[in-house]
Write a protein that holds these residues in place. Structure first.
Motif, PDB file in Angstrom:
ATOM      1  N   VAL A   1       0.850  -1.197   0.000  1.00  0.00           N
ATOM      2  CA  VAL A   1       0.000   0.000   0.000  1.00  0.00           C
ATOM      3  C   VAL A   1       0.886   1.248   0.000  1.00  0.00           C
ATOM      4  CG1 VAL A   1      -1.626   1.324   1.422  1.00  0.00           C
ATOM      5  CG2 VAL A   1      -2.046  -1.081   0.979  1.00  0.00           C
ATOM      6  N   ASN A   2       1.972   1.198   0.738  1.00  0.00           N
ATOM      7  CA  ASN A   2       2.918   2.320   0.728  1.00  0.00           C
ATOM      8  C   ASN A   2       3.510   2.485  -0.669  1.00  0.00           C
ATOM      9  OD1 ASN A   2       4.187   4.419   1.915  1.00  0.00           O
ATOM     10  ND2 ASN A   2       5.315   3.210   3.420  1.00  0.00           N
ATOM     11  N   ALA A   3       3.777   1.336  -1.322  1.00  0.00           N
ATOM     12  CA  ALA A   3       4.382   1.378  -2.667  1.00  0.00           C
ATOM     13  C   ALA A   3       3.415   1.919  -3.721  1.00  0.00           C
ATOM     14  CB  ALA A   3       4.861  -0.017  -3.064  1.00  0.00           C
ATOM     15  N   LEU A   4       2.107   1.852  -3.433  1.00  0.00           N
ATOM     16  CA  LEU A   4       1.122   2.330  -4.417  1.00  0.00           C
ATOM     17  C   LEU A   4       1.397   3.773  -4.831  1.00  0.00           C
ATOM     18  CD1 LEU A   4      -2.336   0.976  -3.164  1.00  0.00           C
ATOM     19  CD2 LEU A   4      -1.290   0.525  -5.380  1.00  0.00           C
ATOM     20  N   ARG A   5       1.868   4.548  -3.856  1.00  0.00           N
ATOM     21  CA  ARG A   5       2.145   5.956  -4.129  1.00  0.00           C
ATOM     22  C   ARG A   5       3.168   6.123  -5.268  1.00  0.00           C
ATOM     23  NH1 ARG A   5       0.538  11.162  -3.305  1.00  0.00           N
ATOM     24  NH2 ARG A   5       2.326  12.525  -3.499  1.00  0.00           N
ATOM     25  N   ALA A   6       4.181   5.227  -5.281  1.00  0.00           N
ATOM     26  CA  ALA A   6       5.210   5.323  -6.318  1.00  0.00           C
ATOM     27  C   ALA A   6       4.619   4.999  -7.693  1.00  0.00           C
ATOM     28  CB  ALA A   6       6.350   4.363  -5.987  1.00  0.00           C
ATOM     29  N   PHE A   7       3.645   4.083  -7.702  1.00  0.00           N
ATOM     30  CA  PHE A   7       3.044   3.692  -8.983  1.00  0.00           C
ATOM     31  C   PHE A   7       1.945   4.657  -9.430  1.00  0.00           C
ATOM     32  CE2 PHE A   7       5.186  -0.113  -7.689  1.00  0.00           C
ATOM     33  CZ  PHE A   7       5.621  -0.668  -8.884  1.00  0.00           C
ATOM     34  N   TYR A   8       1.341   5.322  -8.466  1.00  0.00           N
ATOM     35  CA  TYR A   8       0.219   6.223  -8.791  1.00  0.00           C
ATOM     36  C   TYR A   8       0.461   7.601  -8.171  1.00  0.00           C
ATOM     37  CZ  TYR A   8      -1.873   1.755  -9.987  1.00  0.00           C
ATOM     38  OH  TYR A   8      -2.106   0.517 -10.524  1.00  0.00           O
TER      39      TYR A   8
END
Ligand code: ACO
Length: 429
Positions: free
Chosen positions: A138-145
């Motif tokens: 979920v934290n990584a979602l920021r990098a993708f979006y």
């Protein structure tokens, strides 16, 4: 008439405003106390501290009441869907047909997970706990979006809400499939939120999954009952981390990490493990009750007790009924449910549990429900996390919209050594 509390310190009296909530709850506003008196208040665990004023969820632990935006969970679990309840929590009102349809379309449009994220899933160690994986992803979602400059703040926030609600569900099913080494099943536009999840979890090219509307309803109820619970540990974590103005993905990731703990969301898994332990030891709950009452034993009856409910958890009653209906429908005897029933019967009549106001909480039954649906044990807390997303999102939204928003920064009373000099290493005894 306005109520005022007074506080006398060193012979001087200070007036503190009393705040009264819409259900008559009262609080002494100490926000200016330190400035005016030089004193802080001390409340380990914050059990007597209101960290905010909120219009999202009302609960009364003495009477066993839980309402979202004023509507009792009993009514929502009977008549609503998880998506509609999520809309209610986030937006404050039940949606019109058109609003609900728009919201559902948005959830559908954002349900796919970036294909590059699969590499992350594939490279976590096989034995990694799904909650640790979920929190990281979920934290990584920021990098993708990342935020796009051409979008307004409101558009960006609404898309982020939709992404979280729909992608977390997809990621949960995806990681399960990958853990089995099976083909990932993508979300389908023609299925509802809950039906889609079950299909992504259990459909397979060699054994097509037949959607059972009764199971879908059970999942709706499970997620509705978990959707919010005011300022619990994980929600407080989301608000606290969010107060530093980090992005919502990071704040939700912190909430997931907090929920992982066995005293919080991890309890549904711990209940099944405890029931299994009782079963493996011959099925008699009595010795475990003795252990739970022993002050010298750290063992506690999992699924019993609640920091706020000092009577039956209203969610536990609904979950209990749902659980019995489900097992009847599946025509499945679950030896763990029999143990759970016997354990409950003995514990609720035991003076220790009565005197300590310890009643079954939602986790006592939800584990058995999840087990009956076919959810693997280590995904139980992930199921709780998906359900709690609307609560975390709405509490975060309320906190950032609050004109009195402050960086959360509790104080402490220092009890360590007084000032002393550094001693060079050769001179230390
Ligand atoms: N079994 C045995 N004794 C218990 C239990 C239990 N499950 N829960 C509390 N107690 C006892 C404590 O030993 C303590 O006894 P004492 O006063 O004689 O020393 C007393 O009850 C109060 O305990 P606290 O931990 O101070 O109570 P609190 O209200 O803060 O605890 C908690 C709430 C953490 C949920 C606790 O009841 C517990 O550990 N329950 C088991 C775990 C569980 O089911 N968690 C799920 C909570 S619901 C949720 O998160 C969705």
């Amino acid at each position: 008439m306005k109520k005022i509390a007074s506080l006398t310190l060193d012979g001087k009296t200070y007036e503190l405003p009393v705040v009264i909530g819409s259900e008559g709850e009262t609080a002494i506003d100490i926000s200016k106390a330190r400035k005016e008196t030089g004193f802080i208040t001390l409340d380990p665990g914050f059990a007597n501290t209101g960290s905010c004023q909120s219009s999202i969820t009302f609960m009364d632990g003495q009477k066993g009441i839980l309402r979202y935006r004023g509507i009792p969970v009993e009514q929502l679990s009977e008549h609503s869907t998880f998506v509609e309840t999520a809309y209610l929590l986030i937006n404050g009102e039940l949606p019109t047909r058109k609003e609900l349809s728009r919201f559902s379309i948005m959830l559908n449009d954002h349900s796919l997970v970036h294909e590059d994220m699969r590499a992350f899933f594939e490279n976590f160690p096989k034995r990694a706990h799904p909650m640790g994986i979920l929190s990281s992803m979920v934290n990584a979602l920021r990098a993708f979006y990342p935020e796009l400059p051409e979008r307004s703040d409101e558009e960006e926030i609404n898309i982020t809400f939709a992404r979280l609600l729909s992608k977390v569900r997809t990621m949960a099913a995806m990681s399960y499939k990958m853990s089995l080494g099976h083909k990932v099943i993508y979300p389908r536009h023609d299925l509802t939120y809950c039906a889609n999840f079950l299909n992504m979890m259990f459909d397979s090219p060699v054994r097509p999954y037949v959607i059972d509307e009764d199971l879908v309803k059970v999942l709706e109820v499970f997620w509705i009952l978990h959707a919010d619970h005011e300022q619990n540990c994980s929600t407080a974590a989301v608000r606290l981390v969010g107060s530093a103005r980090v992005n919502l993905y990071a704040a939700i990731s912190a909430g997931i990490a907090a929920l992982w703990g066995p005293l919080h969301g991890g309890a549904n898994q711990a209940v099944i493990e405890m029931l299994q332990q009782i079963y493996d030891n011959g099925g008699d709950p009595a010795p475990f009750i003795v252990r739970a009452k022993d002050k010298n034993d750290t063992f506690r009856l999992m699924g019993f007790g609640h920091s706020i409910y000092k009577t039956y958890d209203p969610r536990a009653r609904i979950m209990e009924k749902t659980c019995h209906k489900l097992l009847e429908k599946l025509n499945r005897d679950d030896p763990l449910l029999d143990i759970a029933r016997r354990l409950e019967e003995v514990a609720v009549k035991d003076s220790y549990f009565i005197d300590h106001n310890l009643y079954p909480n939602i986790d006592f039954y939800s584990g058995i429900v999840l087990r009956a649906i076919g959810i693997p044990l280590d995904m139980f807390t992930v199921m709780f996390a998906i359900g709690r997303l609307p609560g975390w999102i709405s509490q975060w939204k309320e906190s950032i919209d609050d004109p009195k928003w402050k960086l959360h920064r509790p104080r402490q009373i220092y009890i360590g050594p007084k000032m002393r000099d550094y001693i060079p290493i050769d001179e230390r005894s």
